[in-house]
Design an enzyme around this catalytic site. Sequence first.
Site, PDB file in Angstrom:
ATOM      1  CE1 TYR A 121       7.289 -90.836 -31.778  1.00  0.00           C
ATOM      2  CE2 TYR A 121       6.540 -89.637 -33.712  1.00  0.00           C
ATOM      3  CZ  TYR A 121       7.016 -89.634 -32.420  1.00  0.00           C
ATOM      4  OH  TYR A 121       7.208 -88.448 -31.766  1.00  0.00           O
ATOM      5  CD1 TRP A 123       3.363 -87.020 -31.077  1.00  0.00           C
ATOM      6  CD2 TRP A 123       2.108 -85.704 -29.753  1.00  0.00           C
ATOM      7  NE1 TRP A 123       4.205 -86.244 -30.325  1.00  0.00           N
ATOM      8  CE2 TRP A 123       3.468 -85.414 -29.509  1.00  0.00           C
ATOM      9  CE3 TRP A 123       1.139 -84.996 -29.048  1.00  0.00           C
ATOM     10  CZ2 TRP A 123       3.884 -84.467 -28.577  1.00  0.00           C
ATOM     11  CZ3 TRP A 123       1.555 -84.042 -28.122  1.00  0.00           C
ATOM     12  CH2 TRP A 123       2.913 -83.791 -27.892  1.00  0.00           C
TER      13      TRP A 123
HETATM   14  P1  PGD Z   1       0.172 -86.634 -36.099  1.00  0.00           P
HETATM   15  O1  PGD Z   1      -0.319 -85.719 -37.156  1.00  0.00           O
HETATM   16  O2  PGD Z   1      -0.070 -86.236 -34.680  1.00  0.00           O
HETATM   17  O3  PGD Z   1       1.719 -86.789 -36.355  1.00  0.00           O
HETATM   18  O4  PGD Z   1       4.126 -87.157 -36.098  1.00  0.00           O
HETATM   19  P2  PGD Z   1       2.744 -87.882 -35.803  1.00  0.00           P
HETATM   20  O5  PGD Z   1       2.675 -89.088 -36.665  1.00  0.00           O
HETATM   21  O6  PGD Z   1       2.552 -88.059 -34.333  1.00  0.00           O
HETATM   22  O7  PGD Z   1      -0.385 -88.088 -36.392  1.00  0.00           O
HETATM   23  C1  PGD Z   1      -1.236 -88.745 -35.556  1.00  0.00           C
HETATM   24  C2  PGD Z   1      -2.196 -89.562 -36.406  1.00  0.00           C
HETATM   25  O8  PGD Z   1      -2.954 -90.357 -35.532  1.00  0.00           O
HETATM   26  C3  PGD Z   1      -3.173 -88.716 -37.199  1.00  0.00           C
HETATM   27  O9  PGD Z   1      -3.264 -89.181 -38.511  1.00  0.00           O
HETATM   28  C4  PGD Z   1      -4.493 -88.909 -36.462  1.00  0.00           C
HETATM   29  O10 PGD Z   1      -5.638 -88.848 -37.293  1.00  0.00           O
HETATM   30  C5  PGD Z   1      -4.322 -90.301 -35.909  1.00  0.00           C
HETATM   31  N1  PGD Z   1      -5.113 -90.564 -34.711  1.00  0.00           N
HETATM   32  C6  PGD Z   1      -5.453 -89.692 -33.748  1.00  0.00           C
HETATM   33  N2  PGD Z   1      -6.160 -90.316 -32.804  1.00  0.00           N
HETATM   34  C7  PGD Z   1      -6.286 -91.606 -33.172  1.00  0.00           C
HETATM   35  C8  PGD Z   1      -6.894 -92.732 -32.591  1.00  0.00           C
HETATM   36  O11 PGD Z   1      -7.463 -92.696 -31.525  1.00  0.00           O
HETATM   37  N3  PGD Z   1      -6.777 -93.917 -33.262  1.00  0.00           N
HETATM   38  C9  PGD Z   1      -6.137 -94.017 -34.447  1.00  0.00           C
HETATM   39  N4  PGD Z   1      -6.081 -95.213 -35.012  1.00  0.00           N
HETATM   40  N5  PGD Z   1      -5.559 -92.953 -35.025  1.00  0.00           N
HETATM   41  C10 PGD Z   1      -5.624 -91.773 -34.392  1.00  0.00           C
HETATM   42  C11 PGD Z   1       4.547 -86.084 -35.328  1.00  0.00           C
HETATM   43  C12 PGD Z   1       6.061 -85.942 -35.466  1.00  0.00           C
HETATM   44  O12 PGD Z   1       6.359 -85.266 -36.694  1.00  0.00           O
HETATM   45  C13 PGD Z   1       6.682 -85.233 -34.353  1.00  0.00           C
HETATM   46  S1  PGD Z   1       6.195 -85.653 -32.753  1.00  0.00           S
HETATM   47  C14 PGD Z   1       7.662 -84.335 -34.521  1.00  0.00           C
HETATM   48  S2  PGD Z   1       8.249 -83.423 -33.205  1.00  0.00           S
HETATM   49  C15 PGD Z   1       8.327 -84.142 -35.791  1.00  0.00           C
HETATM   50  N6  PGD Z   1       8.479 -82.789 -36.144  1.00  0.00           N
HETATM   51  C16 PGD Z   1       8.905 -82.476 -37.378  1.00  0.00           C
HETATM   52  C17 PGD Z   1       9.598 -81.257 -37.699  1.00  0.00           C
HETATM   53  O13 PGD Z   1       9.839 -80.403 -36.842  1.00  0.00           O
HETATM   54  N7  PGD Z   1       9.957 -81.065 -38.980  1.00  0.00           N
HETATM   55  C18 PGD Z   1       9.723 -81.964 -39.943  1.00  0.00           C
HETATM   56  N8  PGD Z   1      10.117 -81.699 -41.197  1.00  0.00           N
HETATM   57  N9  PGD Z   1       9.087 -83.113 -39.671  1.00  0.00           N
HETATM   58  C19 PGD Z   1       8.674 -83.404 -38.435  1.00  0.00           C
HETATM   59  N10 PGD Z   1       8.030 -84.593 -38.188  1.00  0.00           N
HETATM   60  C20 PGD Z   1       7.761 -85.066 -36.857  1.00  0.00           C
END
Ligand code: PGD
Length: 774
Positions: A121, A123
């Site tokens: 999972y 973004w």
């Molecule tokens: P990101 O930091 O966006 O978080 O969780 P998510 O795992 O989506 O992580 C994306 C990762 O992908 C980053 O490490 C980035 O470097 C990497 N990345 C970006 N582009 C690329 C690429 O092209 N290739 C590769 N291989 N990697 C890439 C988000 C999630 O967290 C979400 S959606 C929600 S809504 C939640 N919200 C909460 C919350 O409200 N409260 C708590 N306590 N926890 C939450 N967690 C959740």
Amino acid sequence: MNEVDPVFRPPERGVPHSSHWGTFSVRLHDGGVEIVPHPRDPAPSSLLANIPAAVSHRARVARPMARRGWLEHGPGPGPDRQRGRDAFVPVSWPQALDLAAAELRRVYAQHGPSGVFGGSYGWASAGLFHDAQHQIHRFLNLAGGYVRSVNSYSSGAATVILPHVIGPQGIVAGNNVSWAELVAESALVLAFGGMALKNNDVGGGGTSRHVAGGNLRAARGRGVEFHLIGPLRDDLPAEAGAVWHSIRPATDVALMLGIAHTLVAEGRHDRAFLDRYCVGWQTFEAYLLGHEDGRQKDAGWAADVCGMPADEIVALARRAVGRRTLITCSQSLQRAEHGEQPVWMGVVLAAMLGQIGLPGGGFAYALGSTSNTGKPPLAVPLPNVPVGRNSIDDFIPVARIADTLLQPGEPFAYNGRQLTYPDIKLVYWAGGNPFHHHQDLNRLRRAFARPDTVIVQDSVWTATARHADIVLPATITLEREDIGGSAGDPLLVAMHRAVEPFAEARDDHAIFAGLAERLGFAAEFTEGRSPRQWLEQIYEPTRRALIARDDDAPDFEEFWAAGELILPTLPWDGGMLRDFRRDPDASPLPTPSGKIEIASATIAGFGYSDCPGHPAWLPPSAGPSTPAADRHPLWLIANQPATRLHSQLDFGATSQAAKINGREPVRLHPRDAAARGIRDGDVVRIYNDRGACLAGAVLSDALQPGVVQLATGAWYDPDDPAADKPLCVHGNPNVLTRDIGTSQLAQGCTGQLCRVEIERFEDPLPPIKAFDPP
Ligand code: PGD
């Protein structure tokens, strides 16, 4: 408000590009890159300023790495459970790919696809071809299949409850109530959880126009009355001029019931609507009036639970009647224990007001929760990479990852089914950061110690990468070509490459192509196309659809040279709910009864005590006078950050500017601070039984007393990685949050709320090491 600016001109200079938080162009200077927001965007996001640091930050993964213990002793955590604590050894690309391919081959041969977790999972980044989720799922499907994950951390509860009650999330979060309708038609907006502008900075896949602020201003200008319900005043921006009803966290359902009871007691509910369009009213009414449990859910009862005075509840109920009232429910509300209930009860309240299906009225889930909700849908399909078919149907609800790894073979309930946690041997993650997104990180560390092998592809040394055995460096979008687009935004962007790949970083596609070659299915994976040929290929269906509509349909070369293309949108028609309102017999809803289910026989039949057959007040297990609250009396709201997207680019300029002494800011009320001897700018320790972190105190009266707020996304930074419960010196709230599902129905993420205590941190400040390579 017009969604497409007629005087728009494409950017004249710079390299066109896109991100989840905005469209922009890149200008190259000797010293680095300059990010120029798209001229069409009326309110570009400050998150764009995080991007330049990513080009060459020391946190970038420079070359493939393998964990020493895994290399020396072979797959498996080892008796000392060293994952996340061990050293890394640099390996060449051929070596890294050989190692990963051999391990995939072994696990598939010995355990089959149900031994591989590819839910992965996250973004990732904007860009429809290189999207890491598409690439990993295409690869693993061809490799033999994998255990997938369903639903999201954003919307885990709503996605499951809404189809039982009113219809798929798409019809109540998408084509239901638009911003334009809110501005033109709504009279009163009850915003449960608000519509925080920070969340409207972000639209998955890209967003060319940030319109929420402008629409809120326009609505207020027309006299729309906003009521914000929630413990944080800035969850609705000042431009809305909202009345703030500062209720206790996790008590929205009680307030909704108090309003509902007032409507019934005063005979103000719309009986005709309930009769014609709904089922289950009698069951719910019996509950509301206390026939079930001897307790009337009247305004006085609700006031005791939520803290809003009873006379204000009664007044609010009266104001909601007889005008175009819109009830919105933010995503945050359902990211908590019993998160299904506020969504269901919001629908029921809107039905009692008789407003569902009217322009600007009824119920809108997540309007104001992301940049691309409430905008007209596209009239043509977006480019899309086929991911193929999974050979197995094994899945977990996405937020149950730690349970999966810790409890293989154990049964669990989900949406009326009894499922079993698979026995995972290999975890492959690309484009997500579970050590950001998951709850109770100390538990997640134990879970990540279990599989034989963890492979992570990321561009930076996230905590997830640090808990891997093989780390493969991925490019960032600026280093590759792609097409940017989102179903909620009309701009298709030719994302040109702006800079050369960092060090040895490779595109996810290239990494998977290299593995596919070793595993013998390179031709199937790449279909013989270069990335540029893939872009041309996936653009073609969009172009054909434009031709079929007689719209401007540039060929790929023209699109690429122009840098962008405005896609046509459909007129807003209120969708399925408006059709249903016009004629419920001819256009029934896709629920079991074809109507709005105020009570659900299906859900009642599941027999879940944590999600009964009608919306109900279910006290949170960490509510007042519980052991959790006695020991750690403050509610922590761990919400979405204003200075970055999730954990992405936490080292960037906007994110860093908000830190205090290098720590993530935690906001608390001056009264709570004074009681603990905490001053503005102090470094504090936030703790509970699950863990502890440091943060920088910001005193603010925008919070209800008793509530503190620490955004998610500060990179996890354990002071002693070898300890069982290390202190996170940087401020990641997920060391504190609880790892339980919303209920047996949806098993969604509950990261939004937990109990904590805070104290001044008196010891010497430990250094921040999160951005230093291991
Ligand atoms: P990101 O930091 O966006 O978080 O969780 P998510 O795992 O989506 O992580 C994306 C990762 O992908 C980053 O490490 C980035 O470097 C990497 N990345 C970006 N582009 C690329 C690429 O092209 N290739 C590769 N291989 N990697 C890439 C988000 C999630 O967290 C979400 S959606 C929600 S809504 C939640 N919200 C909460 C919350 O409200 N409260 C708590 N306590 N926890 C939450 N967690 C959740």
